[in-house]
Motif scaffolding. Structure first.
Motif, PDB file in Angstrom:
ATOM      1  N   HIS A   9       0.879  -1.106   0.160  1.00  0.00           N
ATOM      2  CA  HIS A   9       0.066  -0.004  -0.046  1.00  0.00           C
ATOM      3  C   HIS A   9       0.876   1.231   0.169  1.00  0.00           C
ATOM      4  CE1 HIS A   9      -3.004   3.084   1.049  1.00  0.00           C
ATOM      5  NE2 HIS A   9      -3.906   1.935   0.690  1.00  0.00           N
ATOM      6  N   VAL A  10       0.528   2.323  -0.812  1.00  0.00           N
ATOM      7  CA  VAL A  10       1.253   3.560  -0.823  1.00  0.00           C
ATOM      8  C   VAL A  10       1.528   4.073   0.456  1.00  0.00           C
ATOM      9  CG1 VAL A  10      -0.648   4.938  -1.615  1.00  0.00           C
ATOM     10  CG2 VAL A  10       1.518   5.283  -2.328  1.00  0.00           C
ATOM     11  N   ASP A  11       0.727   4.324   1.264  1.00  0.00           N
ATOM     12  CA  ASP A  11       0.777   4.866   2.563  1.00  0.00           C
ATOM     13  C   ASP A  11       2.092   4.236   3.487  1.00  0.00           C
ATOM     14  OD1 ASP A  11      -1.439   6.150   1.764  1.00  0.00           O
ATOM     15  OD2 ASP A  11      -2.281   6.052   3.887  1.00  0.00           O
ATOM     16  N   PHE A  12       2.356   2.860   3.303  1.00  0.00           N
ATOM     17  CA  PHE A  12       3.497   2.390   3.848  1.00  0.00           C
ATOM     18  C   PHE A  12       4.629   2.251   2.941  1.00  0.00           C
ATOM     19  CE2 PHE A  12      -0.730   1.215   5.411  1.00  0.00           C
ATOM     20  CZ  PHE A  12      -0.618   1.943   6.597  1.00  0.00           C
ATOM     21  N   SER A  13       4.724   2.941   1.797  1.00  0.00           N
ATOM     22  CA  SER A  13       5.894   2.917   0.775  1.00  0.00           C
ATOM     23  C   SER A  13       7.222   3.048   1.447  1.00  0.00           C
ATOM     24  CB  SER A  13       5.310   3.283  -0.432  1.00  0.00           C
ATOM     25  OG  SER A  13       5.248   4.667  -0.259  1.00  0.00           O
ATOM     26  N   PRO A  14       7.463   4.126   2.176  1.00  0.00           N
ATOM     27  CA  PRO A  14       8.817   4.497   2.816  1.00  0.00           C
ATOM     28  C   PRO A  14       9.302   3.148   3.516  1.00  0.00           C
ATOM     29  CG  PRO A  14       7.252   6.106   3.259  1.00  0.00           C
ATOM     30  CD  PRO A  14       6.421   5.053   2.736  1.00  0.00           C
ATOM     31  N   GLU A  15       8.646   2.407   4.168  1.00  0.00           N
ATOM     32  CA  GLU A  15       9.139   1.070   4.674  1.00  0.00           C
ATOM     33  C   GLU A  15       9.622   0.012   3.571  1.00  0.00           C
ATOM     34  OE1 GLU A  15       8.587  -1.956   8.027  1.00  0.00           O
ATOM     35  OE2 GLU A  15       8.820   0.050   7.946  1.00  0.00           O
ATOM     36  N   MET A  16       8.874   0.087   2.416  1.00  0.00           N
ATOM     37  CA  MET A  16       9.182  -0.691   1.291  1.00  0.00           C
ATOM     38  C   MET A  16      10.518  -0.252   0.883  1.00  0.00           C
ATOM     39  SD  MET A  16       9.370  -0.122  -2.278  1.00  0.00           S
ATOM     40  CE  MET A  16       7.789   0.955  -2.452  1.00  0.00           C
ATOM     41  N   GLU A  17      10.646   1.226   0.752  1.00  0.00           N
ATOM     42  CA  GLU A  17      12.068   1.755   0.064  1.00  0.00           C
ATOM     43  C   GLU A  17      13.070   1.452   1.070  1.00  0.00           C
ATOM     44  OE1 GLU A  17      13.816   6.047  -1.510  1.00  0.00           O
ATOM     45  OE2 GLU A  17      11.802   6.023  -0.604  1.00  0.00           O
ATOM     46  N   ARG A  18      13.088   1.633   2.222  1.00  0.00           N
ATOM     47  CA  ARG A  18      14.017   1.262   3.106  1.00  0.00           C
ATOM     48  C   ARG A  18      14.747  -0.086   3.188  1.00  0.00           C
ATOM     49  NH1 ARG A  18      11.033   4.592   6.299  1.00  0.00           N
ATOM     50  NH2 ARG A  18       9.925   2.815   7.532  1.00  0.00           N
ATOM     51  N   ALA A  19      13.784  -1.297   2.688  1.00  0.00           N
ATOM     52  CA  ALA A  19      14.115  -2.663   2.674  1.00  0.00           C
ATOM     53  C   ALA A  19      14.879  -2.704   1.251  1.00  0.00           C
ATOM     54  CB  ALA A  19      12.748  -3.430   2.596  1.00  0.00           C
ATOM     55  N   ILE A  20      14.502  -1.983   0.360  1.00  0.00           N
ATOM     56  CA  ILE A  20      15.238  -1.974  -1.019  1.00  0.00           C
ATOM     57  C   ILE A  20      16.568  -1.874  -1.068  1.00  0.00           C
ATOM     58  CG2 ILE A  20      15.438  -0.710  -3.285  1.00  0.00           C
ATOM     59  CD1 ILE A  20      12.447  -0.769  -3.315  1.00  0.00           C
ATOM     60  N   ARG A  21      17.041  -1.092  -0.049  1.00  0.00           N
ATOM     61  CA  ARG A  21      18.509  -0.805   0.046  1.00  0.00           C
ATOM     62  C   ARG A  21      19.303  -1.996   0.429  1.00  0.00           C
ATOM     63  NH1 ARG A  21      19.365   4.987   1.171  1.00  0.00           N
ATOM     64  NH2 ARG A  21      17.925   5.896  -0.413  1.00  0.00           N
ATOM     65  N   VAL A  22      18.648  -3.062   0.997  1.00  0.00           N
ATOM     66  CA  VAL A  22      19.431  -4.277   1.432  1.00  0.00           C
ATOM     67  C   VAL A  22      19.230  -5.477   0.759  1.00  0.00           C
ATOM     68  CG1 VAL A  22      19.302  -3.549   3.687  1.00  0.00           C
ATOM     69  CG2 VAL A  22      17.804  -4.965   2.993  1.00  0.00           C
ATOM     70  N   MET A  23      18.464  -5.236  -0.455  1.00  0.00           N
ATOM     71  CA  MET A  23      18.172  -6.397  -1.278  1.00  0.00           C
ATOM     72  C   MET A  23      19.363  -6.688  -2.247  1.00  0.00           C
ATOM     73  SD  MET A  23      14.209  -5.445  -2.247  1.00  0.00           S
ATOM     74  CE  MET A  23      13.081  -5.205  -0.958  1.00  0.00           C
ATOM     75  N   ASP A  24      19.577  -8.174  -2.549  1.00  0.00           N
ATOM     76  CA  ASP A  24      20.515  -8.615  -3.614  1.00  0.00           C
ATOM     77  C   ASP A  24      19.829  -8.944  -4.903  1.00  0.00           C
ATOM     78  OD1 ASP A  24      22.976  -8.733  -1.948  1.00  0.00           O
ATOM     79  OD2 ASP A  24      21.947 -10.405  -1.183  1.00  0.00           O
ATOM     80  N   SER A  64       2.525  17.268  15.773  1.00  0.00           N
ATOM     81  CA  SER A  64       2.076  16.827  14.799  1.00  0.00           C
ATOM     82  C   SER A  64       2.970  16.062  13.962  1.00  0.00           C
ATOM     83  CB  SER A  64       1.894  18.199  13.699  1.00  0.00           C
ATOM     84  OG  SER A  64       3.041  18.905  13.512  1.00  0.00           O
ATOM     85  N   VAL A  65       2.353  15.019  13.078  1.00  0.00           N
ATOM     86  CA  VAL A  65       3.444  14.118  12.446  1.00  0.00           C
ATOM     87  C   VAL A  65       3.167  14.390  10.862  1.00  0.00           C
ATOM     88  CG1 VAL A  65       3.258  12.370  14.337  1.00  0.00           C
ATOM     89  CG2 VAL A  65       1.486  12.595  12.435  1.00  0.00           C
ATOM     90  N   HIS A  66       4.189  14.007   9.961  1.00  0.00           N
ATOM     91  CA  HIS A  66       4.108  13.927   8.608  1.00  0.00           C
ATOM     92  C   HIS A  66       3.874  12.603   8.299  1.00  0.00           C
ATOM     93  CE1 HIS A  66       7.523  17.063   8.211  1.00  0.00           C
ATOM     94  NE2 HIS A  66       6.477  17.451   8.766  1.00  0.00           N
ATOM     95  N   VAL A  67       2.840  12.458   7.420  1.00  0.00           N
ATOM     96  CA  VAL A  67       2.421  10.978   7.103  1.00  0.00           C
ATOM     97  C   VAL A  67       2.103  11.023   5.336  1.00  0.00           C
ATOM     98  CG1 VAL A  67       1.140  10.353   9.061  1.00  0.00           C
ATOM     99  CG2 VAL A  67       0.025  12.147   7.367  1.00  0.00           C
ATOM    100  N   MET A  68       1.844   9.670   5.067  1.00  0.00           N
ATOM    101  CA  MET A  68       1.797   9.544   3.385  1.00  0.00           C
ATOM    102  C   MET A  68       0.280   9.700   3.125  1.00  0.00           C
ATOM    103  SD  MET A  68       4.689   8.947   2.022  1.00  0.00           S
ATOM    104  CE  MET A  68       4.446   8.209   0.600  1.00  0.00           C
ATOM    105  N   GLY A  69      -0.466   9.265   4.202  1.00  0.00           N
ATOM    106  CA  GLY A  69      -1.992   9.405   3.712  1.00  0.00           C
ATOM    107  C   GLY A  69      -2.796   8.853   4.897  1.00  0.00           C
ATOM    108  N   VAL A  70      -4.225   8.882   4.705  1.00  0.00           N
ATOM    109  CA  VAL A  70      -5.295   8.691   5.996  1.00  0.00           C
ATOM    110  C   VAL A  70      -5.107   7.291   6.437  1.00  0.00           C
ATOM    111  CG1 VAL A  70      -6.800  10.572   4.970  1.00  0.00           C
ATOM    112  CG2 VAL A  70      -6.969   8.174   4.179  1.00  0.00           C
ATOM    113  N   ILE A  71      -4.808   6.275   5.453  1.00  0.00           N
ATOM    114  CA  ILE A  71      -4.889   4.929   5.994  1.00  0.00           C
ATOM    115  C   ILE A  71      -3.590   4.938   7.056  1.00  0.00           C
ATOM    116  CG2 ILE A  71      -4.500   2.532   5.420  1.00  0.00           C
ATOM    117  CD1 ILE A  71      -7.000   3.755   4.410  1.00  0.00           C
TER     118      ILE A  71
END
Length: 643
Positions: free
Chosen positions: A77-92, A368-375
């Motif tokens: 889900h796009v709202d949690f895509s920063p978590e996905m991007e961080r994981a990409i940095r360690v992938m072979d 206040s917090v920064h967020v990707m979306g309402v989900i």
């Protein structure tokens, strides 16, 4: 050998089901879970199981043909895509799951772009080939057209593979024609091309029915190479932080060397000792005494490193993450718990999710917090309730604006209350869009010691600096330190911070300031009958677009649009296209705000009432400090003014 494989997809493409089947077939788990049954092995958090989506990147672990694999299931889900991007940095290597029914979807494009930006070898599993409406050939053609013409769809036809290789490499072509291109050589050549991002391979199957999953992974394993360096000092990258009861767990991918329990790691001027090393498989873990290059693990004992930080020597500075929130929301606490305690908890969550960027405003007693979306906000409400027993809600998400300047100015700052002294002259020039804050030093050591010059540079980057129009952070400004002055007796800690901040603010007072807003790069595809509605909506949203690309029955429109006018458009688009259209939204930098005057009026920022900032300078006469307004500061400076 240790290899890390990431699994990525648009939500509902079958990513978690694929992971479950693979872990089961590799004897990593004893029972297959299912998302719809709420018992998936890697989606083990209650919130994930209740919602049926992956929110946190979790890893499985298994052995295959003598190698050890870490399989990372990432959020779709796009709202949690920063978590996905961080994981990409360690992938072979990465596996993108694409539905044979739906083809490339919005988030799939974001995933592909991030993998290319990080040079991660990529494979495609075309899933759901057993479903009604599945057309594998059409999806392959779409991948070749939209992503890469160097994609080969492998259906175990070695002759086809050899032909594909021969067409792209003259020496291989020679071997092909003289009959010396063996299967073994073909696999080796293809592995080299995959590693160099010169080839991308796809296969098909059904994750739900466990068709083609193992066969696909056998090919992935054969073509994936670990880049880990064994015979070097330990180096690693932090990609995830979690908290286990009262302990912090720092998840690391070892890029080189060996790490032992009790080993000391240095962070700037401090060092910390690793007290435990854990190898995780879902929630389960095994404690070990050491880990080697290529492995993925968690350690206890470290409190200093943050997500994205490199550990070890000879490392370049990590590049910033691309997926950043464009919204902020005010935290509303439902109860009597002190706001300082709520802030502490949000800071802990920020260490796990850096994109939150928690802001505490003392004067308003407001978080206040920064967020990707309402989900993401809905999930934060559940996390605060279930994990910390605190009931919170959030105000309506607001756009995160930024500010910059149109013209070059010189800012002057002087700080000289009794027994303090510092002066700073900073040239401020507009930077190219998206470059952020940069710094250059033109100050001579005759005027200011090197240590003081470095202090000024440090203070420029130690926090976000408020703009004058909205109070949002400034960006895209190049600073040059021209000159400055210290006092042999009276200059002490913090004096150059005060002088630097006042110089920045004084420069902004002189400049032509502008508001920037976040933009999306969009790609829309729908039936031809919707072309008029699509173009009209884009124009009404203050967007721009290239000439529409007409297909036989559909149209594709690519363009750029403010986030503020398009962030809720996905629902409308799905409605009028009956769910058959494709809309991809990617963050595309900040640019000049389309409704600047309206935004400034609505925010109503009072620049002279901001307690953290002052554009005035402080001078001293007859043992007493006095304030000089920004208009008169230049004339009062002690250093010669450099124009």
């Amino acid at each position: 050998m240790y290899k890390t494989i990431g699994v990525l997809a648009h939500v509902d493409a079958g990513k978690t089901t694929f992971c479950e089947q693979l872990l089961y077939e590799m004897s990593s788990i004893k029972k297959r879970g299912r998302v719809d049954h709420k018992d998936a092995f890697l989606d083990h958090h209650d919130i994930e199981r209740a919602r049926g989506i992956t929110i946190f990147a979790e890893q499985g672990r298994f052995e295959f043909k003598g190698d050890t694999y870490t399989l990372i299931d990432t959020p779709g889900h796009v709202d949690f895509s920063p978590e996905m991007e961080r994981a990409i940095r360690v992938m072979d290597a990465a596996i993108i799951i694409v539905s044979a029914v739906d083809g490339i979807e919005g988030h799939t494009e974001t995933v592909w772009r991030l993998l290319r930006d990080n040079n991660v070898p990529t494979f495609f599993f075309i899933n759901k080939n057993d479903r009604e409406g599945a057309i594998v050939e059409a999806v392959v053609q779409q991948l070749q057209k939209e992503f890469s013409s160097e994609l080969i769809h492998f259906d175990h036809d070695m002759d086809l593979m050899k032909e594909w290789l021969a067409e792209r490499d003259e020496p291989i072509m020679k071997q092909y024609f003289d009959g010396t291109l063996t299967d073994e050589l073909s696999w080796r050549y293809l592995a080299e091309k995959v590693l160099n991002n010169e080839a991308f391979l796809s296969m098909t199957g059904s994750a739900l029915k466990n068709v083609g999953v193992v066969e696909f992974f056998e090919v992935v394993a054969q073509l994936t190479v670990s880049k880990a360096k064994m015979n070097e000092p330990f180096r690693g990258i932090v990609f995830k932080i979690r908290h286990d009861e009262h302990h912090r767990l720092t998840f690391i991918k070892a890029l080189a060397g060996t790490l032992h329990v009790r080993q000391e790691l240095s962070f700037g001027e401090t060092s910390e000792k690793v007290t435990e090393i854990r190898l995780y498989n879902g929630q389960q873990f095994t404690s070990v005494q050491q880990v080697e290059a290529g492995d993925v693990f968690a350690v206890k004992g470290l409190s200093q490193p943050s997500i994205g930080e490199m550990i070890g020597q000879q490392f370049p500075t990590a590049k910033p993450y691309e997926l950043i929130p464009t919204l902020q929301a005010k935290v509303i606490v439902n109860g009597t718990i002190p706001m300082k305690e709520v802030t502490r908890i949000f800071r802990l969550l920020e260490s796990e999710e850096p994109s939150l960027k928690v802001v505490w405003r003392e004067q308003f007693q407001e978080i206040s917090v920064h967020v990707m979306g309402v989900i993401q906000l809905e999930v934060l409400v559940e996390i605060m309730r279930e994990r910390f027993g605190i009931e919170v809600s959030f105000g309506k998400p607001q756009i995160l604006y930024m500010e910059t300047i149109r013209n070059a100015v010189i800012g002057y700052g002087h700080f000289e209350p009794l027994k303090h002294y510092a002066e700073v002259h900073l040239k401020m020039e507009p930077n190219e869009r998206g470059k952020g804050i940069t710094f250059n030093n033109a100050c001579h050591t005759d005027n200011l010691l090197v240590g003081h010059q470095r202090l000024i540079e440090k203070h420029l980057f130690e926090r976000k600096h408020h703009g004058l129009l909205t109070g949002f952070p400034i960006t895209d400004i190049h600073f040059t330190l021209l000159t400055g002055r210290a006092h042999v007796e009276h200059t002490s800690g913090g004096d150059f911070r005060e002088a630097s901040f006042r110089a920045i603010r004084q420069g902004l007072e002189q400049a032509e300031n502008i508001v920037l807003e976040p933009y999306y790069k969009f790609k829309m595809k729908a039936n031809l009958e919707h072309i008029g509605r699509m173009m009209s909506d884009i124009q009404q949203a203050s967007g721009t677009f290239d000439a529409p690309i007409l297909h036989e029955e559909s149209v594709t429109i690519v363009g750029r649009v403010p986030v503020s006018t398009f962030m809720d458009y996905t629902t409308q688009f799905a409605s009028y296209t009956n769910g058959k259209g494709m809309l991809s939204l990617q963050f595309d930098q900040y640019d000049v705000c389309h409704n600047m005057e309206q935004v400034i009026l609505e925010i109503n920022y009072q620049k002279d009432a901001d307690p953290d900032y002052s554009s005035s300078s402080i001078f001293c006469a007859k043992g007493k400090g006095y304030s000089v307004s920004w208009q008169d500061a230049k004339a009062a400076m002690h250093c010669p003014v450099v124009e």
